[in-house]
Design an enzyme around this catalytic site. Structure first.
Site, PDB file in Angstrom:
ATOM      1  N   GLY A  73       0.813  -1.213   0.000  1.00 33.08           N
ATOM      2  CA  GLY A  73       0.000   0.000   0.000  1.00 33.08           C
ATOM      3  C   GLY A  73       0.847   1.264   0.000  1.00 33.08           C
ATOM      4  N   THR A  74       1.948   1.236   0.732  1.00 36.47           N
ATOM      5  CA  THR A  74       2.790   2.427   0.819  1.00 36.47           C
ATOM      6  C   THR A  74       3.327   2.817  -0.554  1.00 36.47           C
ATOM      7  OG1 THR A  74       3.404   1.869   3.079  1.00 36.47           O
ATOM      8  CG2 THR A  74       4.859   3.393   1.908  1.00 36.47           C
ATOM      9  N   THR A 233      11.453  -6.638 -10.828  1.00 29.59           N
ATOM     10  CA  THR A 233      10.944  -7.988 -11.053  1.00 29.59           C
ATOM     11  C   THR A 233       9.784  -8.267 -10.111  1.00 29.59           C
ATOM     12  OG1 THR A 233      13.139  -8.687 -11.726  1.00 29.59           O
ATOM     13  CG2 THR A 233      11.611 -10.431 -11.073  1.00 29.59           C
ATOM     14  N   CYS A 322       2.482   1.761  12.221  1.00 25.57           N
ATOM     15  CA  CYS A 322       3.619   1.999  11.337  1.00 25.57           C
ATOM     16  C   CYS A 322       4.835   2.559  12.054  1.00 25.57           C
ATOM     17  CB  CYS A 322       3.218   2.927  10.216  1.00 25.57           C
ATOM     18  SG  CYS A 322       1.887   2.188   9.284  1.00 25.57           S
TER      19      CYS A 322
HETATM   20  N1  PLP Z   1      -2.833   2.889   3.776  1.00 26.60           N
HETATM   21  C1  PLP Z   1      -3.562   2.494   4.831  1.00 26.60           C
HETATM   22  C2  PLP Z   1      -4.917   3.093   5.037  1.00 26.60           C
HETATM   23  C3  PLP Z   1      -3.060   1.539   5.716  1.00 26.60           C
HETATM   24  O1  PLP Z   1      -3.777   1.163   6.774  1.00 26.60           O
HETATM   25  C4  PLP Z   1      -1.781   0.992   5.465  1.00 26.60           C
HETATM   26  C5  PLP Z   1      -1.182  -0.004   6.390  1.00 26.60           C
HETATM   27  O2  PLP Z   1      -0.995   0.230   7.551  1.00 26.60           O
HETATM   28  C6  PLP Z   1      -1.065   1.432   4.344  1.00 26.60           C
HETATM   29  C7  PLP Z   1      -1.618   2.373   3.522  1.00 26.60           C
HETATM   30  C8  PLP Z   1       0.294   0.890   4.034  1.00 26.60           C
HETATM   31  O3  PLP Z   1       0.202  -0.368   3.414  1.00 26.60           O
HETATM   32  P1  PLP Z   1       1.462  -1.371   3.429  1.00 26.60           P
HETATM   33  O4  PLP Z   1       1.615  -1.837   4.835  1.00 26.60           O
HETATM   34  O5  PLP Z   1       1.059  -2.466   2.478  1.00 26.60           O
HETATM   35  O6  PLP Z   1       2.625  -0.600   2.919  1.00 26.60           O
END
Ligand code: PLP
Length: 379
Positions: A73-74, A233, A322
């Site tokens: 997600g990041t 990759t 995080c």
């Molecule tokens: N966006 C939201 C709303 C999230 O809750 C999170 C994870 O904590 C992320 C982004 C980040 O995703 P990832 O942990 O896959 O990098």
């Protein structure tokens, strides 16, 4: 140490689904190959990635060709914000309750935040007022990771189309994917971020959906994979596991949501009744994700509470997971107008697909017990 572990931190990460593990295993063993290659081993890997692409497309309601696999997600959020800004520099806005993975890239490109109300819902009038020519991107998450508030993405899209027709709309659907039908929720968004480990897939994989015609430039340069938008990759095993988890979401989502919602409501009612002064944070329950419960407990500090709960076998959190475990004031609660004093006693209990009635029972015993101990100490 208690015998039974009570895991109520599914918003941080949720256990790997057995179907995801089974689907991944061959790709950690006899099956391998670089999907970018031309020979049969490579082609087999590419086929696996493309089958996964079809599943992501079904979950989001987009074309398979719109799916860009990322490391999570990041990275998806960074690519959306920085990639649109690189392709079309201009004003970037996001809601004040976004995850840091959006907030920080937005700050990095000189963008600004739009306020939310006491439920955590983006203020559409403020958005309207701050939009105009020159805006190129608006990012509003589908659902919040701390308090679970679901955003009216269709209304956000309507405001953006009216006030800044050239701007793209991004939504971080990382938390919403496990619970809500995205084809309805994010239909109008040009860019959608997903993360595998929030839906029962492996950690370290995700996707950004980039609908046709959306201006986007790659952030990382390299071999030009994923339509030149995300070099590197592919993590084939991860992508296959992600898709297997998403298949389970498609098959079980509504039933899981109904079951977990009932457990969440029982937990919320029980804790509000058992802990004097406890306040449920955020939107009314039907405006939140089914697994989301956030409480502010006066007279306790989150950090001490989480320590006692952990000792009692209850894994919970205060805000997002995080930061390096360090408890910082939550920007989400501050944006919602929760007084700092109240926010000090924040507790996030997030339920998920493995949560049972026994988890709720144990949480209902452990939280009041821990709060009582802490209040004894502080009086
Ligand atoms: N966006 C939201 C709303 C999230 O809750 C999170 C994870 O904590 C992320 C982004 C980040 O995703 P990832 O942990 O896959 O990098």
């Amino acid at each position: 140490m208690p015998d039974e572990l009570t895991y109520v931190d599914h918003a941080a990460t949720t256990p790997l689904r057995p179907e995801a593990r089974t689907a991944m295993l061959p790709w950690l063993g006899e099956r391998f190959g670089n999907p970018s290659g031309a020979h049969r081993v490579a082609r087999a890997a590419r086929q696996a990635v493309d089958e996964a692409r079809d599943v992501v497309a079904e979950v989001v309601g987009c074309r398979p060709g719109d799916v860009v696999f990322t490391s999570g997600g990041t990275e998806a959020d960074n690519l959306a914000v920085r990639g649109v800004h690189a392709a079309r520099p201009g004003r970037v806005l996001c809601s004040a309750v976004e995850h840091e993975a959006v907030l920080q890239p937005v700050a990095h490109v000189g963008g600004t935040t739009v306020p939310v109300d006491e439920r955590g819902v983006v203020d559409l009038e403020a958005l309207d007022a701050s939009l105009g020519a020159g805006a190129t991107l608006v990012s509003v998450m589908a659902a919040n990771n701390e308090v679970g508030t679901v955003q009216p993405i269709d209304a956000v899209v309507e405001v953006v189309r009216r006030r800044a027709p050239a701007a793209a709309v991004h939504t971080d659907a990382v938390q919403a994917t496990a619970w809500l039908p995205l084809p309805e929720l994010v239909a109008g968004a040009d860019l959608v971020s997903l993360s595998s480990h929030k839906v029962g897939g492996p950690q370290g994989v995700g996707a950004l959906v980039v609908r046709q015609g959306t201006p986007l430039r790659a952030v990382a340069l390299g071999g030009g994979q994923e339509r030149e938008l995300r070099s590197g990759t592919h993590d084939v095993a991860g992508i296959v596991g992600f898709a297997a988890a998403l298949r389970q979401v498609l098959a079980t989502r509504d039933a899981t949501a109904a079951r977990v919602r009932a457990l969440r409501d029982r937990l919320a009612d029980g804790l509000v009744a058992a802990v004097p002064g406890a306040v449920e944070t955020g939107a009314p329950r039907d405006g939140r994700l089914p697994g989301a419960l956030h409480l502010c407990l006066p007279g306790v500090e989150s950090e001490s509470l989480l320590f006692l709960l952990d000792e009692d076998g209850v894994c919970a959190s205060a805000a997002s997971a995080c930061a390096s475990g360090a408890q910082q004031a939550s920007h989400v609660l501050a944006a919602m107008g929760v007084p700092a004093e109240q926010a000090r006693g924040a507790l996030r209990l997030s339920l998920g697909w493995t949560t049972t009635a026994a988890d709720v029972d144990r949480s209902l015993r452990a939280v009041p017990r821990a709060v009582a101990r802490l209040r004894e100490v502080t009086v």
